[in-house]
Design an enzyme around this catalytic site. Structure first.
Site, short mmCIF file in Angstrom:
data_model
loop_
_atom_site.label_atom_id
_atom_site.label_comp_id
_atom_site.label_asym_id
_atom_site.label_seq_id
_atom_site.Cartn_x
_atom_site.Cartn_y
_atom_site.Cartn_z
CG HIS A 228 -1.89 1.09 1.30
ND1 HIS A 228 -3.25 0.90 1.10
CD2 HIS A 228 -1.75 2.42 1.57
CE1 HIS A 228 -3.88 2.05 1.23
NE2 HIS A 228 -2.99 2.99 1.52
CD GLU A 229 1.65 3.81 3.56
OE1 GLU A 229 2.02 4.87 3.00
OE2 GLU A 229 0.53 3.68 4.09
CG HIS B 191 0.03 5.97 -0.81
ND1 HIS B 191 -1.08 6.43 -1.46
CD2 HIS B 191 -0.42 5.39 0.34
CE1 HIS B 191 -2.16 6.14 -0.74
NE2 HIS B 191 -1.79 5.51 0.34
CG ASP C 125 -5.17 6.69 1.20
OD1 ASP C 125 -4.64 7.57 1.91
OD2 ASP C 125 -4.76 5.52 1.14
#
Length: 235
Positions: free
Chosen positions: A52-53, A56, A128
């Site tokens: 996930h990170e 981003h 988000d």
């Protein structure tokens, strides 16, 4: 504020002056909240957060109008299970449409990474998606930057009852409301697709980024840049 938080950190560490270490820590506290060292996550959850990170971060690094990425972490802070620290090169007094569209794609990068690299999506993208939707709706209704024209839709309602401001008053027809909803959905889908095209084209790099985060938990400085530029072997 930032400097007050940095001063408190310096005092707790018995320092006579604020250093860059305190400023960076204060920035993370202000943006993401205090570190949650006591939170224990299973390996599967940590792996999902790592993807996930990484999503981003890689989308943010790839797009021209996104803020530079300085740090990626899967250590919990505040309500966030992980975070990507992006800092603009300069103070911004206004935002361009290109910057807002890139910001939305970056926000979508976490959910898209889950779609591509995990067998299920999670609730971790809730904030988000909320932030991206707010930007998309502002583009249409506040900033006059959509095909619907330069009109502002919805007048601010500043009547406060029992301490609550009830947002905007709808000053447009139901037909226009439907057009606004459709345009917001189109902008959101575009942000999703931009993030998807970047991450799908860089699967090997994403696998490496997630693997490094699982091992180190946090990457910053030269290590972060090496990962983002896909030069980990040279680091």
């Amino acid at each position: 504020n930032l400097m007050n938080e940095a001063a408190l950190l310096a005092a707790r560490r018995d320092k006579d002056a604020i250093g860059m270490e305190e400023i960076e820590e204060a920035m993370e506290r202000v943006i993401a909240g205090p570190e949650r060292k006591g939170r224990v996550l299973n390996e599967r959850t940590k792996h999902t957060i790592a993807y996930h990170e990484s999503g981003h971060a890689l989308v943010g690094h790839t797009l021209d109008h996104a803020d530079p990425v300085h740090k990626i972490s899967i250590i919990s802070r505040g309500r966030a299970l992980g975070y990507t620290l992006s800092i603009p090169d300069e103070d911004k007094v206004m935002n361009t449409l290109s910057e807002m569209k890139d910001q939305m794609a970056v926000l979508m990068g976490g959910r898209v990474a889950e779609e591509i690299f995990r067998d299920d999506i999670t609730t971790g993208a809730s904030n988000d998606l909320e932030r991206a939707t707010k930007i998309a709706r502002s583009i249409v209704t506040q900033y006059g930057m959509s095909p619907l024209g330069t009109q502002v839709f919805g007048q601010p309602n500043h009547e406060v009852f029992l301490g609550r401001d009830y947002g905007n008053t709808q000053d447009y027809s139901d037909v226009t409301a439907k057009s606004i909803d459709e345009e917001v959905a189109r902008i959101m889908a575009e942000a999703h697709d931009r993030a998807y095209s970047i991450l799908a084209a860089n699967k090997d790099q994403m696998e490496l980024m997630a693997s490094v985060l699982m091992e180190r938990e946090t990457v910053e400085g030269e290590a972060c840049q090496a990962l983002l530029e896909n030069k980990w072997d040279e680091y």
